[in-house]
Design an enzyme around this catalytic site. Structure first.
Site, PDB file in Angstrom:
ATOM      1  N   CYS A 118       0.849  -1.194   0.000  1.00  0.00           N
ATOM      2  CA  CYS A 118       0.000   0.000   0.000  1.00  0.00           C
ATOM      3  C   CYS A 118       0.878   1.235   0.000  1.00  0.00           C
ATOM      4  CB  CYS A 118      -0.910  -0.004   1.225  1.00  0.00           C
ATOM      5  SG  CYS A 118      -2.065   1.397   1.297  1.00  0.00           S
ATOM      6  N   HIS A 160      -8.581  -3.654  -3.367  1.00  0.00           N
ATOM      7  CA  HIS A 160      -7.768  -2.833  -2.465  1.00  0.00           C
ATOM      8  C   HIS A 160      -8.269  -1.389  -2.448  1.00  0.00           C
ATOM      9  CE1 HIS A 160      -3.611  -1.849  -0.767  1.00  0.00           C
ATOM     10  NE2 HIS A 160      -4.056  -0.658  -1.125  1.00  0.00           N
ATOM     11  N   GLU A 161      -8.519  -0.832  -3.638  1.00  0.00           N
ATOM     12  CA  GLU A 161      -8.937   0.574  -3.705  1.00  0.00           C
ATOM     13  C   GLU A 161     -10.372   0.771  -3.225  1.00  0.00           C
ATOM     14  OE1 GLU A 161      -6.624   2.569  -3.991  1.00  0.00           O
ATOM     15  OE2 GLU A 161      -5.130   1.232  -4.856  1.00  0.00           O
ATOM     16  N   HIS A 164     -10.323   1.038   0.426  1.00  0.00           N
ATOM     17  CA  HIS A 164      -9.964   2.377   0.912  1.00  0.00           C
ATOM     18  C   HIS A 164     -11.197   3.271   1.029  1.00  0.00           C
ATOM     19  CE1 HIS A 164      -5.669   2.459   1.444  1.00  0.00           C
ATOM     20  NE2 HIS A 164      -5.401   2.080   0.202  1.00  0.00           N
TER      21      HIS A 164
END
Length: 205
Positions: A118, A160-161, A164
């Site tokens: 990250c 992953h995004e 976020h």
């Protein structure tokens, strides 16, 4: 999302090219409150949003990443940008506001265990298990629907995004032992990533 290199093949841009001309901004790190709470939905699609997206793209490339969410430059808004290869090496580029993730279920769900990093916890990588395919639906900078899907690193990046935008970092998805290893590696390399990284002059690339 961090990666050690970017593929050189021309990218697929199903919803248009990424914006250019943005300003590289310092990377917000894990532990900052904005990183650990759900982000506000995008409701206004204006020049300010386009400028934010351009800054995100510039920062992602300066940090040699394959994806970046707005909270990683300190903005409390649900948007991410990416330029990421799939399992074949084919790059796809895109922007997603208010992402909704779809993952395989039942017999179609296969986990891929691979290194993940990250940009907001720079320099450190550790194995993280994620489904090997993912799709994301959301809105583009013009407020029109967008859809992206893929396998390999692209599937990992989309997950992953989207995490976020929901206030989750990938460290939340690994064991305590793995997080300890990740933290040790991050701390060992911390001097290579000063507070203003990846602003020009501070990048170690």
């Amino acid at each position: 999302m961090a990666d050690s290199s970017l593929e050189s093949a021309p990218p697929i841009a199903p919803h248009g090219a990424l914006p250019e001309g943005g300003k590289v901004r310092p990377m917000t790190r894990w532990g900052t409150p904005v990183m650990h709470r759900p982000k506000k939905k995008v409701e206004v699609f204006d020049a300010a949003l386009a400028e934010l997206a351009a800054d995100m793209v510039a920062t992602m490339y300066a940090a040699e990443g394959v994806g970046l969410a707005a909270d990683q430059i300190g903005e409390d808004v649900a948007i991410f940008v990416f330029d990421c290869p799939d399992a074949t090496g084919q790059r796809t580029v895109g922007i997603v506001c208010n992402p909704v993730l779809t993952l395989p279920e039942g017999d179609d769900r296969q986990l891929d265990v691979d290194l993940e990093g990250c940009l907001s916890f720079p320099g450190a990588f550790v194995d993280c298990a994620r489904p090997d395919w993912a799709a994301v639906d959301g809105l583009g900078l013009d407020g029109e629907p967008v859809h992206f899907e893929g396998n390999g690193l692209l599937a990992r990046c989309l997950q992953h995004e989207t995490d976020h935008t929901n206030g989750t970092v990938f460290g939340d998805r690994i064991s305590a032992k793995a997080r300890k290893k990740l933290t040790k590696e991050h701390d060992r390399l911390a001097k290579d990533y000063p507070a203003e990284w990846p602003v020009a002059g501070d990048s170690t690339a």
